[in-house]
Structures are given as structure tokens and as C-alpha cells.
Design a protein around this motif. Structure first.
Motif, PDB file in Angstrom:
ATOM      1  N   GLU A 201       0.880  -1.176   0.000  1.00 53.66           N
ATOM      2  CA  GLU A 201       0.000   0.000   0.000  1.00 53.66           C
ATOM      3  C   GLU A 201       0.912   1.218   0.000  1.00 53.66           C
ATOM      4  O   GLU A 201       2.079   1.137   0.407  1.00 53.66           O
ATOM      5  CB  GLU A 201      -0.907   0.019   1.239  1.00 53.66           C
ATOM      6  CG  GLU A 201      -0.150   0.058   2.562  1.00 53.66           C
ATOM      7  CD  GLU A 201      -1.042   0.316   3.774  1.00 53.66           C
ATOM      8  OE1 GLU A 201      -2.260   0.117   3.686  1.00 53.66           O
ATOM      9  OE2 GLU A 201      -0.492   0.740   4.815  1.00 53.66           O
TER      10      GLU A 201
ATOM     11  N   ARG B  93       0.561  -6.811  -4.397  1.00 58.52           N
ATOM     12  CA  ARG B  93       0.057  -7.830  -3.457  1.00 58.52           C
ATOM     13  C   ARG B  93       0.045  -9.169  -4.166  1.00 58.52           C
ATOM     14  O   ARG B  93      -0.486  -9.280  -5.285  1.00 58.52           O
ATOM     15  CB  ARG B  93      -1.372  -7.492  -2.997  1.00 58.52           C
ATOM     16  CG  ARG B  93      -1.401  -6.235  -2.170  1.00 58.52           C
ATOM     17  CD  ARG B  93      -2.781  -5.925  -1.631  1.00 58.52           C
ATOM     18  NE  ARG B  93      -2.752  -4.574  -1.062  1.00 58.52           N
ATOM     19  CZ  ARG B  93      -3.782  -3.949  -0.533  1.00 58.52           C
ATOM     20  NH1 ARG B  93      -4.948  -4.553  -0.472  1.00 58.52           N
ATOM     21  NH2 ARG B  93      -3.657  -2.730  -0.051  1.00 58.52           N
TER      22      ARG B  93
ATOM     23  N   GLU C 208      -1.705 -11.661  -4.582  1.00 55.94           N
ATOM     24  CA  GLU C 208      -3.072 -12.166  -4.417  1.00 55.94           C
ATOM     25  C   GLU C 208      -3.140 -13.648  -4.787  1.00 55.94           C
ATOM     26  O   GLU C 208      -2.569 -14.064  -5.792  1.00 55.94           O
ATOM     27  CB  GLU C 208      -4.036 -11.386  -5.320  1.00 55.94           C
ATOM     28  CG  GLU C 208      -4.143  -9.906  -5.013  1.00 55.94           C
ATOM     29  CD  GLU C 208      -5.009  -9.604  -3.796  1.00 55.94           C
ATOM     30  OE1 GLU C 208      -5.572 -10.544  -3.214  1.00 55.94           O
ATOM     31  OE2 GLU C 208      -5.089  -8.415  -3.431  1.00 55.94           O
TER      32      GLU C 208
ATOM     33  N   CYS D  70      -5.772  -7.281  -8.969  1.00 50.64           N
ATOM     34  CA  CYS D  70      -4.493  -7.517  -9.658  1.00 50.64           C
ATOM     35  C   CYS D  70      -3.409  -7.769  -8.615  1.00 50.64           C
ATOM     36  O   CYS D  70      -3.604  -7.557  -7.421  1.00 50.64           O
ATOM     37  CB  CYS D  70      -4.051  -6.311 -10.461  1.00 50.64           C
ATOM     38  SG  CYS D  70      -5.327  -5.344 -11.212  1.00 50.64           S
TER      39      CYS D  70
ATOM     40  N   GLN E 234      -2.505   2.839  -6.352  1.00 50.98           N
ATOM     41  CA  GLN E 234      -3.441   3.394  -5.372  1.00 50.98           C
ATOM     42  C   GLN E 234      -3.378   4.920  -5.381  1.00 50.98           C
ATOM     43  O   GLN E 234      -2.341   5.510  -5.680  1.00 50.98           O
ATOM     44  CB  GLN E 234      -3.087   2.906  -3.966  1.00 50.98           C
ATOM     45  CG  GLN E 234      -3.433   1.457  -3.722  1.00 50.98           C
ATOM     46  CD  GLN E 234      -3.174   1.037  -2.285  1.00 50.98           C
ATOM     47  OE1 GLN E 234      -2.138   1.378  -1.732  1.00 50.98           O
ATOM     48  NE2 GLN E 234      -4.096   0.314  -1.686  1.00 50.98           N
TER      49      GLN E 234
ATOM     50  N   GLU F 230      -4.167   7.527  -2.503  1.00 48.69           N
ATOM     51  CA  GLU F 230      -4.508   7.487  -1.079  1.00 48.69           C
ATOM     52  C   GLU F 230      -4.274   8.837  -0.399  1.00 48.69           C
ATOM     53  O   GLU F 230      -3.378   9.593  -0.785  1.00 48.69           O
ATOM     54  CB  GLU F 230      -3.650   6.450  -0.348  1.00 48.69           C
ATOM     55  CG  GLU F 230      -3.947   5.022  -0.748  1.00 48.69           C
ATOM     56  CD  GLU F 230      -3.374   4.006   0.236  1.00 48.69           C
ATOM     57  OE1 GLU F 230      -4.155   3.242   0.825  1.00 48.69           O
ATOM     58  OE2 GLU F 230      -2.133   3.978   0.409  1.00 48.69           O
TER      59      GLU F 230
ATOM     60  N   GLU G  74     -16.114  -3.547  -3.151  1.00 49.65           N
ATOM     61  CA  GLU G  74     -15.377  -2.375  -2.656  1.00 49.65           C
ATOM     62  C   GLU G  74     -14.673  -1.651  -3.792  1.00 49.65           C
ATOM     63  O   GLU G  74     -13.951  -2.258  -4.577  1.00 49.65           O
ATOM     64  CB  GLU G  74     -14.325  -2.832  -1.629  1.00 49.65           C
ATOM     65  CG  GLU G  74     -13.465  -1.683  -1.145  1.00 49.65           C
ATOM     66  CD  GLU G  74     -12.336  -2.102  -0.204  1.00 49.65           C
ATOM     67  OE1 GLU G  74     -12.439  -3.169   0.430  1.00 49.65           O
ATOM     68  OE2 GLU G  74     -11.348  -1.341  -0.126  1.00 49.65           O
ATOM     69  N   LEU G  75     -14.922  -0.351  -3.838  1.00 45.29           N
ATOM     70  CA  LEU G  75     -14.226   0.484  -4.809  1.00 45.29           C
ATOM     71  C   LEU G  75     -13.164   1.297  -4.071  1.00 45.29           C
ATOM     72  O   LEU G  75     -12.027   1.399  -4.523  1.00 45.29           O
ATOM     73  CB  LEU G  75     -15.270   1.413  -5.460  1.00 45.29           C
ATOM     74  CG  LEU G  75     -14.781   2.517  -6.363  1.00 45.29           C
ATOM     75  CD1 LEU G  75     -14.071   1.940  -7.568  1.00 45.29           C
ATOM     76  CD2 LEU G  75     -15.972   3.355  -6.827  1.00 45.29           C
TER      77      LEU G  75
ATOM     78  N   GLU H  96      -8.991   7.712   5.889  1.00 37.85           N
ATOM     79  CA  GLU H  96      -7.982   7.295   4.925  1.00 37.85           C
ATOM     80  C   GLU H  96      -8.704   6.897   3.637  1.00 37.85           C
ATOM     81  O   GLU H  96      -8.984   5.724   3.408  1.00 37.85           O
ATOM     82  CB  GLU H  96      -7.206   6.078   5.465  1.00 37.85           C
ATOM     83  CG  GLU H  96      -6.101   5.619   4.547  1.00 37.85           C
ATOM     84  CD  GLU H  96      -5.699   4.164   4.783  1.00 37.85           C
ATOM     85  OE1 GLU H  96      -6.602   3.308   4.881  1.00 37.85           O
ATOM     86  OE2 GLU H  96      -4.494   3.883   4.835  1.00 37.85           O
TER      87      GLU H  96
ATOM     88  N   SER I 205      -8.886   5.560   0.298  1.00 37.66           N
ATOM     89  CA  SER I 205      -7.893   4.756  -0.420  1.00 37.66           C
ATOM     90  C   SER I 205      -8.555   4.068  -1.619  1.00 37.66           C
ATOM     91  O   SER I 205      -9.403   3.199  -1.462  1.00 37.66           O
ATOM     92  CB  SER I 205      -7.327   3.709   0.547  1.00 37.66           C
ATOM     93  OG  SER I 205      -6.464   2.844  -0.144  1.00 37.66           O
TER      94      SER I 205
ATOM     95  N   GLY J 184      -8.201   2.353  -5.606  1.00 38.51           N
ATOM     96  CA  GLY J 184      -7.372   1.721  -6.626  1.00 38.51           C
ATOM     97  C   GLY J 184      -7.634   2.357  -7.984  1.00 38.51           C
ATOM     98  O   GLY J 184      -8.792   2.516  -8.382  1.00 38.51           O
TER      99      GLY J 184
HETATM  100  N1  GAP Z   1      -4.115   1.769   2.872  1.00 40.09           N
HETATM  101  C1  GAP Z   1      -5.358   1.096   2.944  1.00 40.09           C
HETATM  102  C2  GAP Z   1      -5.497   0.030   1.966  1.00 40.09           C
HETATM  103  O1  GAP Z   1      -4.593  -0.292   1.205  1.00 40.09           O
HETATM  104  P1  GAP Z   1      -7.218  -1.684   1.027  1.00 40.09           P
HETATM  105  O2  GAP Z   1      -8.704  -1.787   1.270  1.00 40.09           O
HETATM  106  O3  GAP Z   1      -6.394  -2.892   1.205  1.00 40.09           O
HETATM  107  O4  GAP Z   1      -6.740  -0.508   1.973  1.00 40.09           O
HETATM  108  C3  GAP Z   1      -7.498   0.148  -0.785  1.00 40.09           C
HETATM  109  O5  GAP Z   1      -6.995  -1.115  -0.425  1.00 40.09           O
HETATM  110  C4  GAP Z   1      -7.996   0.150  -2.219  1.00 40.09           C
HETATM  111  O6  GAP Z   1      -6.957  -0.324  -3.096  1.00 40.09           O
HETATM  112  C5  GAP Z   1      -9.179  -0.788  -2.483  1.00 40.09           C
HETATM  113  O7  GAP Z   1     -10.397  -0.196  -2.129  1.00 40.09           O
HETATM  114  C6  GAP Z   1      -9.054  -0.999  -3.974  1.00 40.09           C
HETATM  115  O8  GAP Z   1      -9.611   0.076  -4.678  1.00 40.09           O
HETATM  116  C7  GAP Z   1      -7.540  -1.025  -4.181  1.00 40.09           C
HETATM  117  N2  GAP Z   1      -7.030  -2.402  -4.201  1.00 40.09           N
HETATM  118  C8  GAP Z   1      -6.698  -3.167  -3.139  1.00 40.09           C
HETATM  119  N3  GAP Z   1      -6.247  -4.361  -3.532  1.00 40.09           N
HETATM  120  C9  GAP Z   1      -6.295  -4.375  -4.882  1.00 40.09           C
HETATM  121  C10 GAP Z   1      -5.966  -5.325  -5.901  1.00 40.09           C
HETATM  122  N4  GAP Z   1      -5.457  -6.518  -5.578  1.00 40.09           N
HETATM  123  N5  GAP Z   1      -6.150  -4.995  -7.192  1.00 40.09           N
HETATM  124  C11 GAP Z   1      -6.640  -3.782  -7.522  1.00 40.09           C
HETATM  125  N6  GAP Z   1      -6.971  -2.832  -6.614  1.00 40.09           N
HETATM  126  C12 GAP Z   1      -6.804  -3.118  -5.317  1.00 40.09           C
END
Ligand code: GAP
Length: 581
Positions: A241, A273, A275, A285, A290, A292, A396-397, A437, A439, A441
Motif C-alpha cells: 500500500e 500484493r 493475491e 491484480c 493506489q 490514497e 469495494e471500490l 484514509e 484509499s 485503486g
Molecule cells: N491503505 C489502505 C489500503 O490499502 P485496502 O482496502 O487494502 O486498503 C485500498 O486497499 C484500495 O486499493 C481498495 O479499495 C481498492 O480500490 C484497491 N485495491 C486493493 N487491492 C487491490 C488489488 N489486488 N487490485 C486492484 N486494486 C486493489
């Protein structure tokens, strides 16, 4: 009267339930619902839809259908104070003229039109990694630019930074990522597909793909941070992040930018990440970006900004626990009723929603959802997500969490540096709280704008990508009406005049109709045509993508006119002499 239509998009058939309505004396077609890919399925769904419509069983959360709510105009009016009535009506019409497609078909469209490719496609792709093509790169950059303008340039209380991707490993120890940033990974006994699940759901849930049992006994903990080496053997991580870099730079920004609480620090950049199951095209992905903000306040101080008067589907934790549906309400009302606990939280939820709507997203496809108690991090008293109705469900957006002083106190503890600031009111040193916060994507925002602007126009028989001009990859296409040296020369001089400030293209191949269609499909909001009259009168026509209306504008005024149109400072019909077509 509703009727079923079949549309051929690419090689596939899609069925829709349409309805003709007379609006301001003109008959307009409105899509009521997507009905699937076969005639049989379409007939069944249409019957169900119409029955429910008769019984008025629809709800705005889309669970029962996809009727667009009439409250759009209201929401939009409240969101965008600056827009004139005519512009607002135009946006409403655009939102109604929308074609729903699956995420798989969106991926096909994005590839075909040069928006997004599988990374290393020639080697068979690489799961969770995507490359942005010549149009996708522009759209993505425009989204980031608009986000930065809105959140940093246009505010005095937020400053931006750009931190490193590989950071000191202690940062991730302090933040808690090294110990607990992991998912539980299970394999379905029936379809053998891996799935990421919440730890609390282990043994309680079944495979969402086939309904099979998971092999819960062999569930594994899966660390989400990518490891790398610095120098020969020092281990480090790619940041999962961007947020932590904001915390580590907090004191420097506070001092050097001479900030006063409340204030925020913003950052846009890559995050990584590992994933377990990347899926749904750009939605999840392994490498993404991000946008933020960490917004710092004096603990318990109240919000000093007016909360935008927006209305949105609100899904409180209580609603969810009682298995009730979300309710449409004003964010200020949710605050008054104590559903949203803090005014700062209400302010940021309304602000983030407004950002999307002002850039052309359909407000009816958004809702805010409060985290239930079992989802809340131990340090967080309240957390809300801005969710979007993706074709694969509400997801979640953007996360908008209250993080209290958790991160600053952790970094203070691990770094042994004083991160407190002096509070003039209490005359004491305090550790600020992150009240919100936001945040988001970039890839998820990209999907939202693509889905909400995608429209198959029956009359034109082509797709019209109704992207807001501010984020459209190409702002204008310049054509000679026919290939002729005089016209081409004039087009070239127009191109040279516009290119330094606007991303424009020159297009001379194919019929004029074909060139309009090609540009409709990639979202170019304006096409400029040079013809015989242009040579005499030193003017050109501008054709608007969404209405097909045309105006004539002096060539010397093209740049200023386009810039005003893009920024919604003038109405198209009033920007030049309307051409009868
Ligand atoms: N700093 C807080 C944080 O990172 P998170 O809910 O883990 O919180 C925030 O991530 C945003 O990042 C998500 O709402 C999404 O929009 C985006 N996001 C998180 N993981 C993602 C992924 N694997 N691929 C694309 N977007 C992602």
C-alpha cells in the motif's frame, strides 16, 4: 411499452429490455435491463422483470433488477453545484443510455480498442498483471491527474508526496504487515480451484464457483507481500500500500510544507500484493496503483468543511446484521441519525462519491457500506467502503477508514522518533489521529468509468464510449472531409496549434461516417472537420460525440472553445454556430 432487442457486439449476441419514451417531443430509447446472451434466457428474464416492475418490487441496490432511479437528477444536482441545468440533464440522459456488459466482454473490448492487454500476452499472459495500451495509458493518466487536481491542487489542506516502492523493512514490521498481512487459502475439493477466504469463514463457507466443499484441513496462510533482495542478501518488500510512506514522511511534510492540523497527505503510486486468486480483469491484480490520502486531525476535533448534500444508497452495519436492504439517504441525514458516527467521515464519504459523479459516473451504481463489527480492525472505530455495482456484484471500490493514531504511534515506537506536533489550543504535544484514509485503486476507478460510459447505440450501430471529456484519452480528432491537399494542410496547422495543450489525433482514412464511429468507440468527445467552407471562412465544424450535434467555430478560437467544453464552462450549443444536419 418494453421490448426485447438483440445486439451483436463483436462475435456475440446480447439481449436487452428496452423501452421507448417521449422526452421533450423526441422518442428516446432507454435500456431497462440486460437480459443475458440467449433468446430463451432473455424472454424469461424480461417476463420476471416486467412482473416485478408491475409490482414495484425494484430496489435501488439492483438485487431485483436494474431500473435507474429517478432521483439521479437530484443527486447529481447536489453533487455538482457548478453544472448548469442543461448539462445536468445531459448527464442524466447519458446515465440512462447505458449498456450493461460482463467483465469478460469489457476485457475483450479493452483489448480490441487498445485500452488494456494481458501483460506479456505473447507468452500466454501473466495472471494478475496488466499492460495499458495507447488509449488505456491516457485514460489511466487522466484519472490520476483529475484525482490529484481535485484532492491536492484545489485544496490548501492537502499536500502530495511520492515515496519509494521498496522501503525499509522495519516500516512493514511497524505497520503490522509482516506479521498479519496474509489471507487464508483453501482449495475446492470439487472444482480444484483455489480461493481466498476470511479467516473467520474457515469451515463455514463453500466454493463460490461450484458450491463444492473446501479442503479446510489443508488451509494455508498465504503472505501477501512480495519479497525482494536489496544488495546481495538483505530482504525487503515491495510496498503493499502507499499509505505507510505517508506516515513515515508525516513529520517532514508537516514541518516543511508548514501545515496546520487538520491537514492531509496524498500519494499516487504502485502497490503490489501477491493475491491468491487475481480475478475479474482489473478488479483484483497483483500489481496495481493506489490513490490514497491520510487525513490528520487533532483528536476529537470536528469537521470544518461543509458536507456535500449528496444522496446515496447507505448500507449500515445494522442493516446488514438484520439482513435488510440498503436505504437511500443523504449522507448528512446518516450523520444526524448516528449511522455515520463522525462528521469528518461523512464529509470524506460525500467528497469521494462526488468526485466520481462529477466525472460522469452514474450515482445509482454507488453505495456506501459500513464495516460490521467482525470486519473492523482493532484500532478502527468506524470504517465505510464506497462500493460500486460491478457486473459481478457490489464490491469495494474505495476504503474510507478511521485509523485513529495507530500508524503514527506504531512508527513512533519502532523508529523511536518523536512524531507528535504542538497543538496551539491545548498548548500540548499531541499525536494526530487519521480520521479518514480515503484509499482508491486506479484500476477499479478505470473499470467504473469504462462500465458507466459504455453504450451500444442502436441507431448508429456502434459503441459510443461516453467518457467525460476530462478523462477521455483523446480530446479531439481532426479530419479533412475528403483527402485533398488544401484540407490536409489546414488540418495539420490545427493539429499543430492544439497538440501542446490537448491530446488530439489526425485521421484521414475511410469515410467520414466510419471516422466518427471509430472515435465514438474510443470515447473521443469532439471531432473537428475541415471542408470547402473552412478554406473560405477560416472555420471548422466541431461534432459532439454524445448528441452528434455540430457547431461551426473560427479556427483561431478552436483551442479556447475545446478547453471550455472539456471543463464544462460552456454548453456545446452555445459554443459556436449550430449547424443544421
Ligand atoms: N491503505 C489502505 C489500503 O490499502 P485496502 O482496502 O487494502 O486498503 C485500498 O486497499 C484500495 O486499493 C481498495 O479499495 C481498492 O480500490 C484497491 N485495491 C486493493 N487491492 C487491490 C488489488 N489486488 N487490485 C486492484 N486494486 C486493489
Amino acid at each position: 411499452m418494453a421490448f426485447i432487442v438483440r445486439k451483436k457486439i463483436g462475435e456475440r449476441d446480447y439481449y436487452y429490455l428496452n423501452e421507448n419514451k417521449r422526452i421533450e417531443g423526441k422518442v428516446k430509447t432507454k435500456t431497462l435491463a440486460y437480459l443475458g446472451k440467449t433468446k430463451k434466457e432473455a424472454e424469461k428474464k424480461a417476463k420476471e422483470f416486467l412482473e416485478k416492475m408491475e409490482k414495484k418490487e425494484f430496489t435501488d441496490d439492483g438485487k431485483q433488477g436494474s431500473l435507474r432511479s429517478p432521483s439521479f437528477a437530484k443527486a447529481n444536482e447536489e453533487v455538482s453545484h457548478s453544472h448548469s441545468k442543461a448539462m445536468r440533464e445531459k448527464k442524466e440522459e447519458i446515465a440512462n443510455l447505458h449498456t450493461e456488459i460482463s467483465v469478460e466482454d469489457m476485457a475483450i473490448f479493452c483489448k480490441r480498442r487498445g485500452f488494456v492487454y494481458q501483460s506479456a500476452d505473447i507468452y500466454g499472459g501473466f495472471a494478475g498483471f496488466w499492460d495499458f495500451g495507447h488509449l488505456g495509458a491516457e485514460l489511466k493518466n487522466n484519472i490520476k491527474k483529475e484525482w490529484w487536481k481535485f484532492h491536492v491542487w484545489e485544496r490548501r489542506d492537502i499536500k502530495g508526496i511520492d515515496g519509494s516502492i521498496i522501503t525499509h523493512p522495519l516500516v512493514w514490521k511497524a505497520s503490522g504487515h509482516v506479521d498479519s498481512f496474509s489471507d487464508v487459502f483453501v482449495v475446492c475439493k470439487k472444482c480444484k480451484k483455489p480461493e481466498k477466504i476470511d479467516r473467520k469463514d474457515l469451515g463455514k463457507v463453500k466454493c463460490p464457483k461450484c458450491g463444492g466443499e473446501f479442503d479446510n484441513e489443508n488451509a494455508k496462510e498465504f503472505k501477501l507481500m512480495f519479497k525482494t533482495n536489496v544488495g546481495e542478501k538483505d530482504e525487503a518488500y515491495l510496498r503493499p500500500e502507499t499509505a505507510q510512506l505517508i506516515f513515515t514522511n508525516f513529520k517532514s511534510v508537516y514541518e516543511n510544507a508548514r501545515m496546520k492540523l487538520p491537514f492531509g497527505i496524498a500519494q499516487v503510486g504502485k502497490a503490489f500484493r501477491n493475491e491468491i486468486a487475481p480475478r475479474d480483469f482489473l478488479f483484483r491484480c497483483r500489481e496495481f496503483e493506489q490513490m490514497e490520502i491520510e487525513y490528520f486531525i487533532i483528536p476529537n476535533s470536528s469537521c470544518n468543511y461543509e458536507i456535500p448534500e449528496v444522496e446515496i444508497l447507505t448500507y449500515s452495519a445494522a442493516n446488514q446484521e438484520k439482513d435488510e436492504l440498503p436505504v437511500k439517504m443523504k449522507i448528512t441525514e446518516a450523520l444526524k441519525k448516528g449511522i455515520i458516527k463522525k462528521d469528518w467521515h461523512a464529509y470524506w464519504l460525500a467528497t469521494e462519491f462526488s468526485w466520481f459523479v462529477n466525472l460522469g459516473a452514474n450515482p445509482n451504481n454507488f453505495r456506501i457500506r459500513q464495516h460490521r463489527k467482525d470486519e473492523l480492525a482493532h484500532y478502527s472505530s468506524d470504517c465505510w467502503d464506497l462500493e460500486y455495482k460491478f457486473p459481478f456484484g457490489w464490491k469495494e471500490l474505495e476504503g474510507i477508514a478511521d485509523r485513529s493514531d495507530y500508524d503514527l504511534s506504531q512508527h513512533q515506537k519502532f523508529s523511536k522518533k518523536d512524531l507528535t506536533v504542538f497543538d496551539e489550543n491545548s498548548k500540548k504535544k499531541i499525536l494526530p489521529h487519521v480520521i479518514c484514509e480515503p484509499s482508491l485503486g486506479v484500476e477499479r476507478a478505470f473499470l467504473v468509468f469504462m462500465f458507466d460510459s459504455y453504450f451500444y447505440d442502436d441507431k448508429r450501430e456502434n459503441i459510443v464510449l461516453r467518457l467525460h471529456p476530462k478523462i477521455a484519452p483523446i480530446k479531439a480528432a481532426i479530419f479533412p472531409i475528403v483527402k485533398k491537399e488544401d484540407f490536409e494542410k489546414l488540418c495539420e496547422s490545427i493539429f499543430d496549434d492544439l497538440k501542446s495543450e490537448l491530446n488530439v489525433i489526425y485521421d484521414e482514412s475511410g469515410s467520414i461516417g466510419r471516422r466518427y464511429a471509430r472515435n465514438d468507440e474510443i470515447g473521443t468527445p469532439y471531432c473537428i472537420t475541415v471542408d470547402e467552407e473552412s478554406l473560405k471562412n477560416k472555420d471548422a465544424t466541431i461534432r459532439e460525440r454524445d448528441t452528434k450535434k455540430q457547431i461551426r467555430v473560427k479556427i483561431s478560437e478552436l483551442k479556447t472553445t475545446l478547453k471550455k467544453l472539456i471543463n464544462e464552462e460552456i454548453q456545446f450549443e452555445k459554443a459556436g454556430k449550430l449547424v443544421k444536419t
